[in-house]
Scaffold this active site. Structure first.
Site, short mmCIF file in Angstrom:
data_model
loop_
_atom_site.label_atom_id
_atom_site.label_comp_id
_atom_site.label_asym_id
_atom_site.label_seq_id
_atom_site.Cartn_x
_atom_site.Cartn_y
_atom_site.Cartn_z
N CYS A 121 -1.75 -98.96 -52.73
CA CYS A 121 -2.85 -98.73 -53.66
C CYS A 121 -3.92 -99.82 -53.52
O CYS A 121 -4.69 -99.81 -52.56
CB CYS A 121 -2.32 -98.60 -55.08
SG CYS A 121 -3.51 -97.87 -56.24
N HIS A 160 1.65 -94.82 -54.74
CA HIS A 160 2.68 -95.80 -55.12
C HIS A 160 4.05 -95.31 -54.67
O HIS A 160 4.79 -94.71 -55.44
CB HIS A 160 2.67 -96.03 -56.64
CG HIS A 160 1.55 -96.89 -57.10
ND1 HIS A 160 1.67 -98.25 -57.24
CD2 HIS A 160 0.26 -96.59 -57.42
CE1 HIS A 160 0.52 -98.76 -57.65
NE2 HIS A 160 -0.35 -97.78 -57.77
N GLU A 175 6.67 -96.97 -54.32
CA GLU A 175 7.75 -97.64 -55.05
C GLU A 175 8.11 -96.96 -56.34
O GLU A 175 9.14 -97.27 -56.97
CB GLU A 175 7.36 -99.11 -55.32
CG GLU A 175 6.45 -99.34 -56.51
CD GLU A 175 5.01 -98.93 -56.30
OE1 GLU A 175 4.22 -99.01 -57.27
OE2 GLU A 175 4.65 -98.53 -55.17
#
Length: 244
Positions: free
Chosen positions: A118, A218, A220
């Site tokens: 990001c 994202h 994660e």
């Protein structure tokens, strides 16, 4: 990349961290912090996470790392790419901007793999001479990439089959996004390898070695899918074995 004595040590992955005022327990002070999801996915992918605070000395720590993750976070200061601030651009964070640019440049000098997440993808573009869109709805006409504060948007991204991201995730990926800024003029040396249906750039990479990728989403935030982080960790392990 196991942990017993006969296996090679796991790659050490530095993750850039936030500098924020935070409250925890009985304390209320300036802190270095990072969402737990980042180290969790690095561990799940076979790496060892190390947090890099937003201070100049973090660039020196890169010499002891096998890979770097540039984490998400607040807006990159528009002064870093020669622009006046948009009314919707957040307050500048010069300490973090400076530290992350130094970390990235050192990682590129050393030739170790980098994953920009990001904001991290935006730092990658700015560091190499590109610019940013300061408020995405002005360009695409909707807020789907950032529905509201603290709420991730779901975006489908078409990926180039021959790219590193495409190799890891396939031709199409459904991802979680939370950004109101994005890449505008692409830096020299970067190629676009993923776009959303509205045309917004969602993935970029550098051709050749080392493994350098930026994604506007994202990864994660999906703990069950560590394919992209696994690709970074594997590139780090391979780079370590082939480095002179």
């Amino acid at each position: 990349m196991g942990s017993n004595g006969s296996d090679p040590p796991r790659p050490v992955v530095g993750i850039t961290a936030y500098g924020e005022h935070a409250r925890y327990g009985v304390w209320d002070n300036e802190s270095v912090l990072l969402p737990r999801t980042y180290p969790d996915v690095v561990i799940a992918a076979g790496g060892v996470p190390v947090l890099l605070p937003p201070v100049p000395e973090s660039a020196a720590a890169v010499d002891r790392l096998d890979a770097v993750v540039l984490a998400g976070g607040p807006d990159v200061g528009p002064d870093r790419y020669g622009a006046a601030p948009h009314p919707r651009t957040g307050a500048p964070r010069p300490d973090r901007d400076g530290a992350e640019l130094a970390v990235l440049h050192r990682a590129l000098e050393r030739g170790i793999p980098v994953l920009g997440v990001c904001r991290g993808a935006q730092i990658l573009n700015v560091a190499l001479g590109g610019t940013l869109v300061q408020h995405v709805p002005d360009v695409v006409g909707h807020s789907g990439h950032n529905p509201s504060p603290g709420v991730f948007g779901t975006v489908e991204v078409a990926l180039e089959p021959g790219s590193r991201v495409g190799a890891a995730l396939g031709p199409v990926a459904t991802v979680r996004c939370h950004h109101h800024q994005a890449l505008d003029r692409l830096a020299d040396g970067l190629v676009v390898t993923g776009r959303a249906a509205d045309g917004l750039v969602e993935a970029v990479e550098r051709s050749g070695a080392p493994w350098v990728v930026g994604v506007q989403w994202h990864p994660e935030e999906v703990a069950t899918d560590v394919r992209l982080m696994t690709a970074l960790v594997r590139a780090a392990a391979q780079n370590r074995t082939t480095a002179p």
